[in-house]
Scaffold this active site. Structure first.
Site, mmCIF file in Angstrom:
data_model
loop_
_atom_site.group_PDB
_atom_site.id
_atom_site.type_symbol
_atom_site.label_atom_id
_atom_site.label_comp_id
_atom_site.label_asym_id
_atom_site.label_seq_id
_atom_site.Cartn_x
_atom_site.Cartn_y
_atom_site.Cartn_z
ATOM 1 N N ARG A 100 16.034 56.398 -3.926
ATOM 2 C CA ARG A 100 15.268 55.297 -4.541
ATOM 3 C C ARG A 100 14.340 55.555 -5.737
ATOM 4 O O ARG A 100 13.905 56.634 -5.888
ATOM 5 C CB ARG A 100 14.302 54.687 -3.418
ATOM 6 C CG ARG A 100 14.827 54.000 -2.539
ATOM 7 C CD ARG A 100 15.368 52.602 -2.661
ATOM 8 N NE ARG A 100 15.828 51.779 -1.715
ATOM 9 C CZ ARG A 100 17.267 51.709 -1.325
ATOM 10 N NH1 ARG A 100 18.150 52.382 -1.995
ATOM 11 N NH2 ARG A 100 17.682 51.114 -0.284
ATOM 12 N N HIS A 137 22.567 51.232 -9.625
ATOM 13 C CA HIS A 137 22.491 50.994 -8.260
ATOM 14 C C HIS A 137 23.633 50.759 -7.522
ATOM 15 O O HIS A 137 23.690 49.676 -6.623
ATOM 16 C CB HIS A 137 21.322 50.082 -7.814
ATOM 17 C CG HIS A 137 20.731 50.439 -6.379
ATOM 18 N ND1 HIS A 137 19.489 50.359 -6.255
ATOM 19 C CD2 HIS A 137 21.232 50.868 -5.361
ATOM 20 C CE1 HIS A 137 19.226 50.697 -4.959
ATOM 21 N NE2 HIS A 137 20.139 51.128 -4.583
HETATM 22 N N1 LIG Z 1 21.672 54.239 -4.548
HETATM 23 C C1 LIG Z 1 22.376 53.617 -3.351
HETATM 24 O O1 LIG Z 1 23.421 52.911 -3.661
HETATM 25 C C2 LIG Z 1 21.973 53.987 -1.968
HETATM 26 C C3 LIG Z 1 22.887 53.593 -0.660
HETATM 27 C C4 LIG Z 1 22.626 53.710 0.233
HETATM 28 C C5 LIG Z 1 21.068 54.502 0.673
HETATM 29 N N2 LIG Z 1 20.440 54.913 -0.422
HETATM 30 C C6 LIG Z 1 19.191 55.671 -0.245
HETATM 31 O O2 LIG Z 1 19.649 56.787 0.465
HETATM 32 C C7 LIG Z 1 18.387 57.030 1.457
HETATM 33 C C8 LIG Z 1 18.757 57.936 2.147
HETATM 34 O O3 LIG Z 1 19.855 57.365 3.393
HETATM 35 P P1 LIG Z 1 20.270 58.142 4.706
HETATM 36 O O4 LIG Z 1 20.992 57.141 5.336
HETATM 37 O O5 LIG Z 1 20.579 59.616 4.425
HETATM 38 O O6 LIG Z 1 18.700 58.155 5.456
HETATM 39 P P2 LIG Z 1 18.182 59.094 6.782
HETATM 40 O O7 LIG Z 1 19.417 59.249 7.624
HETATM 41 O O8 LIG Z 1 17.202 58.334 7.340
HETATM 42 O O9 LIG Z 1 17.824 60.433 5.988
HETATM 43 C C9 LIG Z 1 16.542 60.771 5.232
HETATM 44 C C10 LIG Z 1 16.350 61.985 4.979
HETATM 45 O O10 LIG Z 1 15.357 62.338 4.150
HETATM 46 C C11 LIG Z 1 14.217 63.071 4.809
HETATM 47 N N3 LIG Z 1 13.165 62.880 4.463
HETATM 48 C C12 LIG Z 1 12.341 61.677 4.754
HETATM 49 N N4 LIG Z 1 11.018 61.478 4.479
HETATM 50 C C13 LIG Z 1 10.942 63.109 3.870
HETATM 51 C C14 LIG Z 1 9.600 63.608 3.353
HETATM 52 N N5 LIG Z 1 8.512 62.973 3.107
HETATM 53 N N6 LIG Z 1 9.884 64.805 3.247
HETATM 54 C C15 LIG Z 1 11.041 65.756 3.329
HETATM 55 N N7 LIG Z 1 12.174 65.211 3.730
HETATM 56 C C16 LIG Z 1 12.035 63.674 3.995
HETATM 57 C C17 LIG Z 1 14.690 62.952 6.200
HETATM 58 O O11 LIG Z 1 14.091 64.098 6.845
HETATM 59 P P3 LIG Z 1 14.318 64.233 8.429
HETATM 60 O O12 LIG Z 1 15.841 64.804 8.764
HETATM 61 O O13 LIG Z 1 13.404 65.307 8.953
HETATM 62 O O14 LIG Z 1 13.971 63.099 9.345
HETATM 63 C C18 LIG Z 1 16.058 62.780 6.294
HETATM 64 O O15 LIG Z 1 16.787 64.150 6.292
HETATM 65 C C19 LIG Z 1 18.031 55.669 1.878
HETATM 66 O O16 LIG Z 1 16.783 55.442 2.454
HETATM 67 C C20 LIG Z 1 18.356 54.793 0.746
HETATM 68 O O17 LIG Z 1 16.947 54.597 0.024
HETATM 69 C C21 LIG Z 1 20.986 54.784 -1.735
#
Ligand SMILES: NC(=O)c1ccc[n+]([C@@H]2O[C@H](COP(=O)([O-])OP(=O)(O)OC[C@H]3O[C@@H](n4cnc5c(N)ncnc54)[C@H](OP(=O)(O)O)[C@@H]3O)[C@@H](O)[C@H]2O)c1
Length: 320
Positions: free
Chosen positions: A235, A283
């Protein structure tokens, strides 16, 4: 009449994709598409589900019987920050199509920087035939992925298949075969190892502005790519764009690939457009496939109706 609850759709996506996605979606269930004029003032009581992306601010207060909110994307910061939410589960979008798209984008960016594609594209424009040395191999380069969730874990595995040395960082410690992992306490060691930093973190109070000058200064200098590269598809609110610009100008960063921005669309005045060593994409790293989104939401509705638990429910305290 079906005894399945109707579903409200309020998706600020490209309209054609929503219309196409709705064909044959949600079999046996009435669909109330809020983009249609006929639904503007409609009574939404008695409806259990809403599938949303940047919905109308008044939507949730019009749905007294809402049971589940489905986010149209993997990220939920768009809902958590901007709305007064009823106390119901929020399910985020998790699907193979989205995960594959993100990993394609991440691997592509890492290969572009490894293989100096931007410099060769410039040479091609001026019809210049010249080797650029040195040419490191993927195994000489460490890619550090911040965020080891659904997207991060798939990306690290695919980067590994391409031969990169891969390390990962997340809030809680992860065990992933072949990948050295770090938790929050290991951030400095993780950064000091990293040549290409990949951001796949959600936007939360903890991750806002995390990609800043102090963090860039702790990345490895003098590695196989000489200067570290910053790649972000998590993000835009997690990055400080003024610090990225300064780091590129001062040579703290050698290059960047950015799919997300503090303010979207990225303003025409942003200096980020003008760097020849920066890739800007609007994006689109992993856009939601609307058909897959509706299939995922329907699966979860059926789980709930059959008395099983919902999957991919957001932890509202953690913010993701
Ligand atoms: N650019 C695009 O087109 C696009 C598309 C889809 C998603 N995204 C972004 O990608 C993000 C990730 O997606 P996802 O499905 O992988 O999410 P997810 O499964 O919820 O994983 C989030 C990861 O971030 C870690 N995290 C969160 N807060 C943290 C912190 N303060 N310090 C260290 N690590 C932290 C979590 O740690 P834990 O494992 O310990 O919980 C987890 O490993 C989404 O939230 C979205 O913003 C972007």
């Amino acid at each position: 009449m079906s005894d399945k609850s109707p579903v409200v759709i309020d998706l600020k996506f490209e309209r054609e994709s929503v219309v196409a996605g709705l064909k044959n979606a949600f079999p046996g269930r009435e669909v109330i598409d809020m983009a249609l004029a006929e639904n503007v003032g409609r009574d939404l009581s008695g409806i259990a589900y809403a599938v949303v992306w940047k919905p109308d601010p008044a939507l949730f207060s019009r749905m007294p019987d809402l049971k589940v909110i489905f986010s149209g994307g993997a990220g939920v910061d768009h809902i958590l920050r901007a709305y007064e939410l009823p106390d119901v589960p929020i399910v985020r979008f998790v699907d193979r199509s989205l995960t594959d798209r993100m990993s394609e984008w991440v691997v592509l960016q890492c290969l572009i920087h490894l293989r100096r594609s931007l410099a060769y594209a410039r040479q091609q424009k001026s019809r210049e035939w010249r080797d650029l040395d040195p040419q490191p191999e993927a195994c000489d380069v460490t890619v550090g992925v911040m965020g080891l969730g659904v997207l991060g874990q798939d990306a690290v595995r695919k980067l590994k298949v391409m031969g990169f040395d891969v390390v990962g960082w997340s809030r809680s410690m992860k065990v992933i075969e072949g990948i050295e992992t770090f938790d929050q306490a290991g951030l400095d060691t993780f950064l000091a190892r990293t040549d290409i930093l990949v951001g796949l973190l959600p936007l939360t109070e903890e991750t806002r502005g995390i990609y800043n000058a102090s963090l860039f200064a702790r990345l490895r200098q003098g590695g196989a790519l000489e200067k570290p590269v910053f790649v972000n598809a998590g993000r835009g609110g997690s990055q400080v764009e003024a610090d990225i610009v300064a780091a590129l100008e001062e040579g703290v960063l050698g290059a960047a690939s950015l799919d997300v921005f503090e303010k979207e669309p990225l303003e025409p005045e942003s200096p980020l457009w003008g760097f020849e060593n920066v890739i800007v994409t609007p994006h689109v790293a992993a856009s939601s496939d609307v058909r897959a989104l509706f299939r995922h939401a329907e699966r979860q509705m059926i789980r709930l109706e059959e008395g099983t638990s919902l999957q991919h429910v957001v932890d509202r305290v953690a913010g993701y």
